[in-house]
Design an enzyme around this catalytic site. Structure first.
Site, short mmCIF file in Angstrom:
data_model
loop_
_atom_site.label_atom_id
_atom_site.label_comp_id
_atom_site.label_asym_id
_atom_site.label_seq_id
_atom_site.Cartn_x
_atom_site.Cartn_y
_atom_site.Cartn_z
N ASP A 167 0.91 -1.17 0.01
CA ASP A 167 -0.07 -0.02 0.06
C ASP A 167 1.07 1.17 0.09
O ASP A 167 1.23 1.75 1.17
CB ASP A 167 -0.80 0.04 1.21
N LYS B 122 -9.34 1.47 -5.30
CA LYS B 122 -9.71 1.09 -4.29
C LYS B 122 -10.94 2.42 -3.93
O LYS B 122 -10.51 3.53 -3.89
CB LYS B 122 -8.99 0.50 -3.28
N HIS C 5 -12.55 -1.07 8.68
CA HIS C 5 -11.67 -2.05 9.18
C HIS C 5 -12.37 -2.69 10.60
O HIS C 5 -12.34 -4.01 10.82
CB HIS C 5 -10.56 -1.46 9.76
N ASP D 123 -10.71 -6.35 -0.08
CA ASP D 123 -9.88 -5.91 0.79
C ASP D 123 -9.84 -6.93 1.84
O ASP D 123 -10.31 -8.08 1.73
CB ASP D 123 -10.58 -4.49 1.46
#
Length: 504
Positions: free
Chosen positions: A207, A310, A323, A407
């Site tokens: 990332d 994304k 998350h 993800d």
């Protein structure tokens, strides 16, 4: 590094300096003969040289366990359209060509996309046809680096890839995250490639969005993030700076053995209100953001690193952190068509290699309880559907033909409801092609294999996903790796400083 590649990198730096009004541009142009075309290793097939740039002010790494974060096609492949201030970032995609039923071994069909050529698909079909179900299952799993560093897991399971993670620039397997250390880690990963997969390099991802989410910091050129680049008032200058930033970032990633970047963020910020994405986005204007997303895709892929949009269908207008919670995208289809989908369509039109789905609910399209990463309606109908045929909900499909990746499946919306094995096969069944960062790679592979054996997961769906993974890996086999001294080089630092100066 070939002479031609040196021309691309140095000439790109000169172009960035010139675009930002730096007097150093004349010095660069005087010492390097600029090429007229990009090296044959460019992934997106753009005919314009990338314009690398690198920041001089340090960027910070994020502690978020984020999981979003070459070879040119033959002349028969269409060149992805470039996006500038005068281009339309929302141009319709060309129609998907007919699919040979033999392609993808009887699955839904795999056709060339972005960096992937017809030859890549053919090579992938041949490769997958000779593999066991367990080997195919391994090929669609991408592990977190912490789960495999120092082990033989990649080779034992035949994993398709690894996502490099770390804390504040200290990546897994390194003591300080310096370029040479990172290169040693990626080389150890690549050395586990099974002998029958020669010519299909392992997907090694990270990332490296720059800005708030930056994995590689120590010794790497520090570059502006999307929020900084989006703040440049003049769109032409912002496009050039974004292309250059991505190109330099990609060159440094490639030099240490990374061939896939989970960037750029294509999420659009709300016009008002808070967003969990914040400065990771280029902004709230759909057309402007679309132009910068397309510019970033070209910058990464022309420099030989696959890019990934994304988080489809969009997290920018969601305030909650996906998350830890399953948030809801409350927009209706009219608003989604006019706003959140516009940057995604631009990135797809620019030839992006992958699209990453986020973990949200999108009741305007799918009124079920599954997150978008496990929704067949989102993946098969909205992401891959024909743009000429709106869904019953009114949302217009994107028409993406390439590789879809979830993800991380260890994030709460998935992990709180499913075991590792079940999450893996369910995400594939919904339409994902790579299962990202399962808690246990072995459990994920076993879950997929068992689901095929008892019919919960169609073997043709696994085949299709595996073919897409190997087709992208085949395309990446044409990537030319720069020497390690490209990382943090004086040319990159000068180009980065010019961009920072332009941002102000």
């Amino acid at each position: 590094m070939t002479t031609r590649r040196r021309w691309v990198v140095a000439a790109s730096a000169a172009l960035v300096l010139a675009a930002c009004g730096s007097p150093d541009a004349e010095r660069f142009e005087a010492t390097v003969a600029p090429p007229t075309t990009v090296s044959a290793s460019g992934l997106s097939g753009s005919a314009e040289a990338p314009e690398p740039s690198q920041p001089s002010e340090p960027s910070q790494t994020s502690g978020i366990p984020e999981t979003s974060g070459p070879g040119s096609p033959p002349s028969s492949e269409p060149t992805p359209p470039s996006t500038s201030a005068t281009d339309s970032p929302t141009a319709e995609l060309p129609p998907v060509p007919p699919v040979d039923p033999a392609v993808a071994l009887g699955a839904g069909g795999v056709v060339p996309w972005g960096p992937v050529t017809a030859d890549d698909v053919s090579r992938a079909v041949t490769q997958v046809a000779g593999m066991t179900v367990a080997a195919r299952a391994g090929s669609v799993v991408m592990a977190a680096s912490g789960a495999v560093v120092g082990t033989s897991t990649i080779g034992d399971l035949g994993l398709g890839g690894v996502n490099l993670l770390g804390t504040r620039g200290v990546l897994d397997g390194t003591s300080g995250g310096r370029p040479a250390e990172v290169a040693e880690v990626t080389a150890a990963f690549a050395a586990q490639l099974p002998a029958d997969q020669t010519g299909f390099p392992l997907l090694i991802a990270t990332d490296q969005e720059n800005g708030d989410v930056t994995r590689m910091v120590n010794g790497f050129t520090e570059l502006p993030g999307a929020g900084d680049l989006g703040s440049i008032d003049d769109l032409d200058a912002a496009v050039r700076a974004t292309t250059g930033t991505a190109a330099i970032s990609a060159a440094e990633l490639a030099a240490v053995g990374v061939n896939l970047d989970f960037a750029p963020v294509s999420d659009l910020l709300p016009v008002r209100g808070s967003s969990a994405i914040a400065d990771r986005s280029f902004g709230s204007d759909p057309d402007r953001t679309a132009a910068l997303v397309a510019a970033a895709v070209r910058g990464y892929q022309d420099a030989g690193v696959a890019a990934s949009l994304k988080h489809f269908p969009g997290l920018g207008e969601v305030a909650a952190d996906s998350h830890v919670t399953l948030a809801t995208l409350t927009t209706d289809c009219d608003a989604w068509n006019a706003r959140a989908s516009v940057p995604v369509r631009a990135g797809v039109a620019a030839g992006v290699g992958l699209v990453m789905t986020g973990h949200t609910l999108f009741p305007a399209v799918d009124d079920g309880s599954e997150p978008t990463s496990l929704s067949r309606v989102i993946l098969q109908d909205l992401l891959r559907g024909d743009p000429a045929v709106p869904l019953p909900s009114g949302c217009t499909p994107v028409g993406f033909r390439g590789l879809a990746i979830s993800d991380s499946v260890v994030m709460a919306p998935v992990a709180d409801n499913y075991s590792t094995g079940e999450a893996a096969w369910r995400s594939l069944g919904a339409g994902e092609d790579i299962v990202l960062m399962p808690a246990s790679p072995a459990a994920a592979v076993a879950g997929i294999t068992d689901a095929v054996a008892d019919g919960r997961l169609a073997e043709t769906r696994l085949n299709e996903a595996s073919v897409r993974v190997f087709a992208l890996r085949s395309a990446l086999s044409r990537s030319v790796r720069p020497p390690l001294d490209v990382v943090g080089s004086a040319a990159n630092q000068a180009a980065a400083q010019a961009i920072w100066d332009r941002i102000g």
